[in-house]
Design a protein around this motif. Structure first.
Motif, short mmCIF file in Angstrom:
data_model
loop_
_atom_site.label_atom_id
_atom_site.label_comp_id
_atom_site.label_asym_id
_atom_site.label_seq_id
_atom_site.Cartn_x
_atom_site.Cartn_y
_atom_site.Cartn_z
N TRP A 191 -35.93 53.36 -62.92
CA TRP A 191 -34.86 52.58 -62.30
C TRP A 191 -33.54 52.73 -63.06
O TRP A 191 -32.47 52.79 -62.45
CB TRP A 191 -35.27 51.11 -62.19
N THR A 192 -33.60 52.80 -64.38
CA THR A 192 -32.36 52.92 -65.18
C THR A 192 -31.64 54.24 -64.95
O THR A 192 -30.48 54.38 -65.35
CB THR A 192 -32.63 52.75 -66.70
N THR A 193 -32.29 55.22 -64.32
CA THR A 193 -31.61 56.49 -64.02
C THR A 193 -30.64 56.35 -62.86
O THR A 193 -29.83 57.23 -62.63
CB THR A 193 -32.62 57.61 -63.68
N GLY A 194 -30.74 55.26 -62.11
CA GLY A 194 -29.86 55.04 -60.97
C GLY A 194 -30.39 55.65 -59.68
O GLY A 194 -29.73 55.57 -58.63
N MET A 195 -31.57 56.22 -59.72
CA MET A 195 -32.14 56.88 -58.55
C MET A 195 -32.29 55.91 -57.37
O MET A 195 -32.16 56.31 -56.22
CB MET A 195 -33.51 57.46 -58.92
N TYR A 196 -32.55 54.66 -57.64
CA TYR A 196 -32.73 53.66 -56.58
C TYR A 196 -31.57 52.68 -56.50
O TYR A 196 -31.64 51.70 -55.78
CB TYR A 196 -34.04 52.89 -56.82
N GLY A 197 -30.52 52.94 -57.25
CA GLY A 197 -29.39 52.03 -57.30
C GLY A 197 -29.62 50.96 -58.35
O GLY A 197 -30.76 50.60 -58.64
N TYR A 198 -28.55 50.49 -58.89
CA TYR A 198 -28.64 49.47 -59.95
C TYR A 198 -28.59 48.07 -59.37
O TYR A 198 -27.75 47.25 -59.73
CB TYR A 198 -27.52 49.68 -60.97
#
Length: 180
Positions: free
Chosen positions: A131-138
Motif C-alpha cells: 500500500w505504501t507504494t501508492g499502487m492503490y492510492g494513499y
C-alpha cells in the motif's frame, strides 16, 4: 558442547534446505519463510541464532532467486530488492512472536497458533508495504482494497506455512529419534 554444535548444525541445514525450496516452481506466496522463522524460534537455544540463521538463509535464497532465477542483468547484481525491508520486518516479527508462542513448550495448539499468527503478521506487514507504494492510492479505500485483493495470497501463505511446518518439524523429529 559437541552435542549442541551438532544440533545447531542440523537446525541450520534444515532451515537452509527449506529456504532453497523457494527456487522450485510454486503458487504465489507458497513459501517456507514463516515456517522457517517459527522453527528457528522454537528450536535454537540462543536467541541470536534463531534470528540470524533463518534471516541469512532467506537472504541467501533471495540472492539466488533475484540474480539467477529472475535475472535482470541490465540492473546488475541485486543484493536487496525493492520493498525488502517490509518483508524482512515481517520475518523478524514472526521470529519474535515465535519466541513468545513457544516460550513454555512446543505443542500442536502452540504450533497452530504460531502458524496463524505468522501468516497474519506476514499478511499485514507485507500488504501495508504494498500500500505504501501508492499502487492503490494513499487513501483508506486504497488500503482496504490492497488487503482485500491480497486475501488469496494469505490463503496460500497459510497453507504453505502449515505444510512446511509439518515437514520441517517432521524432519527434525526424525533426526532426534534416529540419532539422539
Amino acid at each position: 558442547m559437541k552435542k549442541l554444535n551438532i544440533q545447531t548444525g542440523v537446525l541450520t541445514i534444515i532451515i537452509l534446505l527449506a529456504a532453497f525450496t523457494r527456487i522450485m516452481p510454486h503458487p504465489p506466496n507458497f513459501s517456507p519463510i514463516a515456517a522457517i522463522g517459527l522453527f528457528g524460534a522454537a528450536h535454537f537455544t540462543k536467541k541470536w541464532q534463531s534470528f540470524l540463521v533463518p534471516l541469512l538463509a532467506i537472504w541467501l535464497s533471495d540472492l539466488v532467486i533475484n540474480n539467477f532465477i529472475y535475472s535482470f542483468q541490465e540492473s546488475g547484481f541485486i543484493w536487496f530488492y525493492g520493498g525488502f525491508y517490509w518483508q524482512y520486518l515481517s520475518y523478524i516479527l514472526i521470529i519474535f512472536s515465535g519466541h513468545i508462542i513457544f516460550k513454555n513448550k512446543i505443542s500442536i495448539p502452540t504450533s497452530l497458533g504460531g502458524i496463524f499468527a505468522s501468516s497474519g503478521i506476514f499478511f499485514i506487514v507485507s500488504n501495508f508495504g504494498v500500500w505504501t507504494t501508492g499502487m492503490y492510492g494513499y487513501t483508506v479505500d486504497g488500503l482496504f482494497s490492497c488487503f482485500v485483493l491480497a486475501v488469496p495470497f494469505f490463503v496460500y501463505n497459510l497453507i504453505s506455512t502449515s505444510a512446511y511446518s509439518l515437514v520441517i518439524e517432521g524432519l527434525y523429529k526424525f533426526y532426534r529419534i534416529k540419532f539422539l
